[in-house]
Design a protein around this motif. Sequence first.
Motif, PDB file in Angstrom:
ATOM      1  N   ASP A  95       0.825  -1.207   0.000  1.00  0.00           N
ATOM      2  CA  ASP A  95       0.000   0.000   0.000  1.00  0.00           C
ATOM      3  C   ASP A  95       0.864   1.263   0.000  1.00  0.00           C
TER       4      ASP A  95
ATOM      5  N   GLY B  35      -2.819   4.270  -2.506  1.00  0.00           N
ATOM      6  CA  GLY B  35      -2.831   2.898  -2.991  1.00  0.00           C
ATOM      7  C   GLY B  35      -4.207   2.279  -3.111  1.00  0.00           C
TER       8      GLY B  35
ATOM      9  N   THR C   6       1.407  -3.889  -6.253  1.00  0.00           N
ATOM     10  CA  THR C   6       0.835  -2.576  -5.982  1.00  0.00           C
ATOM     11  C   THR C   6       0.255  -2.003  -7.258  1.00  0.00           C
TER      12      THR C   6
END
Length: 293
Positions: free
Chosen positions: A186, A190, A234
């Motif tokens: 994160d 994110g 991510t």
Amino acid sequence: MLNPQWLRTFEMLADVGNFTRAAERLGITQAAVSQHLRHLEDRLGLLVFRRPRGIEITPAGRALLDYCAELEVSDRKLRDRLAAPDADAGEIALISPGSIGLALYPLLLDLQAAHPGLSIRHRFAPDSEVLAAVLANQYELGLLTLKPDDERLKATRFAEEPLEMVIPAGETVRTWEDLERIGFVDHPDGLAMANRLLSRRFPGNTGARALPRRGFSNQIGLILEPVARGFGFTVLPRYARRAFARQEAIEVVECDVAVVDTLWLIHRAEWPLPRRAQRVVEFLCAQMAAAGG
């Protein structure tokens, strides 16, 4: 505030050392020179001694000459700043989100290397801070991911930036279960970015918040480090991914339907940009176009 005409008269008198010659140089009468000096001495004390062959400047007079020199320097700086005659000199102040900033800052340094008279001041900041800083005249130029609705600002399309799902090299993502297995790295934006992209890639998913979180970083240049080490995936803007040094350690998962943000270049609309800022805008636009941004 001392009268500028009195100060000019005193400077000329000190330079030529004689009331008659000072009056001739200034195009005024000798009586006017004496009057200007008297006005100054009424406020500052004795400035000159009158001698048979001229004048002698007192310590107070020397201090006043130093003051006149400082005023001249300040006046010149002000005129230079307002005129901004040189496109290759002066400060460039740009504030932008971190991702596009990673792409732009090296380009700005290239421009400064080619034109050493330029000074680059660049700050990474979220949209809200970018908007406030440009409106407060703290930065001449700013970049936003949302077009502002403010008549004080001029907004121009600058570039487009897709969001990308980035996974460790060698990983495979075909299903939502793969993401649950890999886990999520994160960052401040994110979850919002991941939900936007994953809703296109995996319709009906439970959302990124339900995924195991494997790490967090608020440094734009470091977010991909745990991904490169295999700790998780991510979602980032493309310019942040391109700026990462170890491209061989990561992979991008293609999405059938792209999620693309438009980046807007903003500046104050009420007055024109200085020539140096116009030059920077033209340079960056050309560089981004050449790079396919």
